[in-house]
Design a protein around this motif. Structure first.
Motif, PDB file in Angstrom:
ATOM      1  N   ASP A 155       0.934  -1.204   0.052  1.00 44.81           N
ATOM      2  CA  ASP A 155      -0.009  -0.041   0.002  1.00 44.81           C
ATOM      3  C   ASP A 155       0.869   1.131   0.054  1.00 44.81           C
ATOM      4  N   PHE A 156       0.281   2.260   0.298  1.00 38.34           N
ATOM      5  CA  PHE A 156       1.116   3.667   0.455  1.00 38.34           C
ATOM      6  C   PHE A 156       1.914   3.496   1.713  1.00 38.34           C
ATOM      7  N   ASN A 157       3.277   4.296   1.494  1.00 35.15           N
ATOM      8  CA  ASN A 157       4.088   4.357   2.690  1.00 35.15           C
ATOM      9  C   ASN A 157       3.494   5.606   3.349  1.00 35.15           C
ATOM     10  N   GLU A 158       4.098   5.822   4.487  1.00 35.01           N
ATOM     11  CA  GLU A 158       3.843   7.012   5.285  1.00 35.01           C
ATOM     12  C   GLU A 158       4.755   8.152   4.812  1.00 35.01           C
ATOM     13  N   GLY A 171      -1.022  14.062  -9.361  1.00 39.55           N
ATOM     14  CA  GLY A 171      -1.514  12.824  -9.912  1.00 39.55           C
ATOM     15  C   GLY A 171      -2.272  12.049  -8.607  1.00 39.55           C
ATOM     16  N   PHE A 172      -1.573  12.242  -7.479  1.00 40.94           N
ATOM     17  CA  PHE A 172      -2.091  11.563  -6.365  1.00 40.94           C
ATOM     18  C   PHE A 172      -3.612  12.119  -5.776  1.00 40.94           C
ATOM     19  N   LYS A 173      -3.390  13.503  -5.929  1.00 39.79           N
ATOM     20  CA  LYS A 173      -4.782  14.278  -5.675  1.00 39.79           C
ATOM     21  C   LYS A 173      -5.706  13.918  -6.465  1.00 39.79           C
ATOM     22  N   ALA A 174      -5.408  13.659  -7.630  1.00 35.40           N
ATOM     23  CA  ALA A 174      -6.604  13.648  -8.788  1.00 35.40           C
ATOM     24  C   ALA A 174      -7.118  12.166  -8.483  1.00 35.40           C
ATOM     25  N   VAL A 175      -6.494  11.378  -8.135  1.00 36.76           N
ATOM     26  CA  VAL A 175      -6.823   9.717  -8.064  1.00 36.76           C
ATOM     27  C   VAL A 175      -7.267   9.493  -6.719  1.00 36.76           C
ATOM     28  N   GLU A 176      -6.591  10.139  -5.561  1.00 37.61           N
ATOM     29  CA  GLU A 176      -6.830   9.471  -4.261  1.00 37.61           C
ATOM     30  C   GLU A 176      -7.671  10.107  -3.568  1.00 37.61           C
ATOM     31  N   CYS A 177      -8.546   9.352  -2.529  1.00 39.30           N
ATOM     32  CA  CYS A 177      -9.616   9.979  -1.802  1.00 39.30           C
ATOM     33  C   CYS A 177      -8.852  10.507  -0.539  1.00 39.30           C
ATOM     34  N   PRO A 178      -9.709  11.244   0.215  1.00 40.70           N
ATOM     35  CA  PRO A 178      -9.291  11.836   1.606  1.00 40.70           C
ATOM     36  C   PRO A 178      -8.610  10.913   2.546  1.00 40.70           C
ATOM     37  N   LEU A 179      -9.187   9.616   2.570  1.00 40.08           N
ATOM     38  CA  LEU A 179      -8.715   8.566   3.316  1.00 40.08           C
ATOM     39  C   LEU A 179      -7.179   8.179   3.056  1.00 40.08           C
ATOM     40  N   ALA A 180      -6.863   8.274   2.146  1.00 41.93           N
ATOM     41  CA  ALA A 180      -5.627   7.921   1.495  1.00 41.93           C
ATOM     42  C   ALA A 180      -4.437   9.006   2.313  1.00 41.93           C
ATOM     43  N   PHE A 181      -4.825  10.380   2.163  1.00 37.95           N
ATOM     44  CA  PHE A 181      -4.165  11.241   2.710  1.00 37.95           C
ATOM     45  C   PHE A 181      -4.128  11.138   4.363  1.00 37.95           C
ATOM     46  N   ASP A 182      -5.227  10.787   4.708  1.00 40.16           N
ATOM     47  CA  ASP A 182      -5.150  10.392   6.345  1.00 40.16           C
ATOM     48  C   ASP A 182      -4.322   9.115   6.613  1.00 40.16           C
ATOM     49  N   PHE A 183      -4.153   8.352   5.562  1.00 42.86           N
ATOM     50  CA  PHE A 183      -3.322   6.924   5.647  1.00 42.86           C
ATOM     51  C   PHE A 183      -1.709   7.370   5.783  1.00 42.86           C
ATOM     52  N   ILE A 184      -1.365   8.191   4.902  1.00 40.09           N
ATOM     53  CA  ILE A 184      -0.047   8.391   4.564  1.00 40.09           C
ATOM     54  C   ILE A 184       0.572   9.274   5.855  1.00 40.09           C
ATOM     55  N   GLU A 185      -0.347   9.866   6.680  1.00 41.16           N
ATOM     56  CA  GLU A 185       0.006  10.813   7.791  1.00 41.16           C
ATOM     57  C   GLU A 185       0.331  10.080   9.004  1.00 41.16           C
ATOM     58  N   ARG A 186      -0.235   8.918   8.992  1.00 42.45           N
ATOM     59  CA  ARG A 186      -0.068   8.036  10.403  1.00 42.45           C
ATOM     60  C   ARG A 186       1.249   7.361  10.739  1.00 42.45           C
ATOM     61  N   ASP A 198       4.112  -7.095  15.482  1.00 43.49           N
ATOM     62  CA  ASP A 198       5.413  -6.503  15.346  1.00 43.49           C
ATOM     63  C   ASP A 198       6.315  -7.278  14.630  1.00 43.49           C
ATOM     64  N   ASP A 199       7.705  -7.073  14.552  1.00 42.82           N
ATOM     65  CA  ASP A 199       8.664  -7.723  13.842  1.00 42.82           C
ATOM     66  C   ASP A 199       8.356  -7.147  12.401  1.00 42.82           C
ATOM     67  N   PHE A 200       8.497  -5.988  12.231  1.00 47.65           N
ATOM     68  CA  PHE A 200       8.352  -5.190  10.926  1.00 47.65           C
ATOM     69  C   PHE A 200       9.519  -5.498  10.045  1.00 47.65           C
ATOM     70  N   GLU A 201       9.285  -5.483   8.648  1.00 45.70           N
ATOM     71  CA  GLU A 201      10.059  -5.650   7.546  1.00 45.70           C
ATOM     72  C   GLU A 201       9.335  -4.669   6.567  1.00 45.70           C
ATOM     73  N   GLU A 202      10.132  -3.863   5.762  1.00 44.41           N
ATOM     74  CA  GLU A 202       9.631  -2.847   4.874  1.00 44.41           C
ATOM     75  C   GLU A 202      10.491  -2.735   3.500  1.00 44.41           C
ATOM     76  N   HIS A 203       9.896  -2.680   2.417  1.00 43.40           N
ATOM     77  CA  HIS A 203      10.549  -2.593   1.069  1.00 43.40           C
ATOM     78  C   HIS A 203       9.613  -1.518   0.562  1.00 43.40           C
ATOM     79  N   MET A 210       5.303   3.953  -2.208  1.00 44.13           N
ATOM     80  CA  MET A 210       4.610   2.522  -1.881  1.00 44.13           C
ATOM     81  C   MET A 210       5.518   1.851  -1.046  1.00 44.13           C
ATOM     82  N   ARG A 211       5.055   0.984  -0.493  1.00 42.92           N
ATOM     83  CA  ARG A 211       5.591  -0.006   0.712  1.00 42.92           C
ATOM     84  C   ARG A 211       5.044  -1.222   0.735  1.00 42.92           C
ATOM     85  N   LEU A 212       6.053  -2.206   0.684  1.00 44.13           N
ATOM     86  CA  LEU A 212       5.573  -3.829   1.186  1.00 44.13           C
ATOM     87  C   LEU A 212       5.810  -3.703   2.750  1.00 44.13           C
ATOM     88  N   PHE A 213       4.795  -3.789   3.508  1.00 40.75           N
ATOM     89  CA  PHE A 213       4.940  -3.639   5.080  1.00 40.75           C
ATOM     90  C   PHE A 213       4.533  -5.127   5.519  1.00 40.75           C
TER      91      PHE A 213
END
Ligand SMILES: C[S@@+](CC[C@H](N)C(=O)[O-])C[C@H]1O[C@@H](n2cnc3c(N)ncnc32)[C@H](O)[C@@H]1O
Length: 218
Positions: A155-158, A171-186, A198-203, A210-213
């Motif tokens: 999904d999206f990264n922070e 592009g992001f603003k045109a396609v994504e909804c306010p929930l995506a903006f909320d998501f990237i800020e957390r 726990d035991d996180f791994e990220e790419h 974009m992140r594989l979390f």
């Protein structure tokens, strides 16, 4: 104070023409990069031949067919979706894959799976829910996973929206909804720790947007 967003602003329930041509739209919209990106992300999921995988919001089944390539005879994938057009495509795409099946249900309702899956995967679905609904989904994920099983979010990264190049922001603003903006800020690691992971791994891909979390059920 936390912003109150309603599920009605979400674009995650894809319908009509957009749903019918979802895979093609993603490929064209990404200038031909989406297919390669998906394959590279799925490679990093480290799927084992015997894995039992649950894919929440599985869409057309494209990702499930790609993941199934890594499975042996004992491995299996269960996709969950409720979108009419997506279900039709999933059934057509996965009909010749005996270890891939579909469970039609809303992922916001309690799922009938308990301590059953090695991996629960969500690909560009989680960001499209309110924080209250994300917690409901995470509870479903936690229950469905075996102890030590992995939740894998593609999904999206922070990230700091303002720091990204203008073409990306437009592009992001045109396609994504306010929930995506909320998501990237957390701060998702803190949140998921509170929710039992726990035991996180990220790419990361595409300017770290974009992140594989991956995370494990505690
Ligand atoms: C953006 S698409 C992603 C599809 C797929 N994961 C992919 O990467 O191609 C979001 C998917 O989530 C499904 N979805 C949205 N809300 C859902 C819900 N409450 N329960 C089940 N599926 C849902 C939609 O039908 C759609 O297939």
């Amino acid at each position: 104070m936390e912003k109150q967003l309603d599920q009605s602003v979400s674009k995650v329930e894809i319908k009509g023409i957009t749903a019918k041509f979802y895979d093609q739209i993603m490929q064209i919209g990404s200038l031909g990069m989406y297919g390669r990106f998906l394959k590279s992300a799925i490679r990093k999921m480290n799927i084992q031949p015997d894995d039992a995988i649950l894919d929440l919001g599985c869409g057309t089944g494209k990702n499930d067919c790609l993941m199934a390539e890594y499975l042996g005879e004992k491995g299996r994938i269960v996709g969950v979706d409720k979108g009419e057009e997506m279900i039709a495509q999933f059934e057509a795409k996965c009909k010749d894959r005996p270890n891939v099946s579909l469970h039609v249900q809303s992922i916001l309702e309690p799922l009938p799976f308990e301590n059953e899956f090695d991996k629960v995967v969500m690909v560009f679905v989680f960001h499209g829910f309110t924080q209250e609904n994300r917690k409901i989904i995470a509870e479903n994920v936690y229950k469905a996973l075996k102890p030590g099983g992995q939740f894998i979010l593609l999904d999206f990264n922070e990230f700091d929206f303002k720091s990204k190049p203008i073409w990306f922001r437009v592009g992001f603003k045109a396609v994504e909804c306010p929930l995506a903006f909320d998501f990237i800020e957390r701060d998702w690691k803190t949140i998921f720790r509170e929710w039992g992971f726990d035991d996180f791994e990220e790419h990361f891909w595409f300017l770290d947007t974009m992140r594989l979390f991956k995370m494990k059920k505690k």
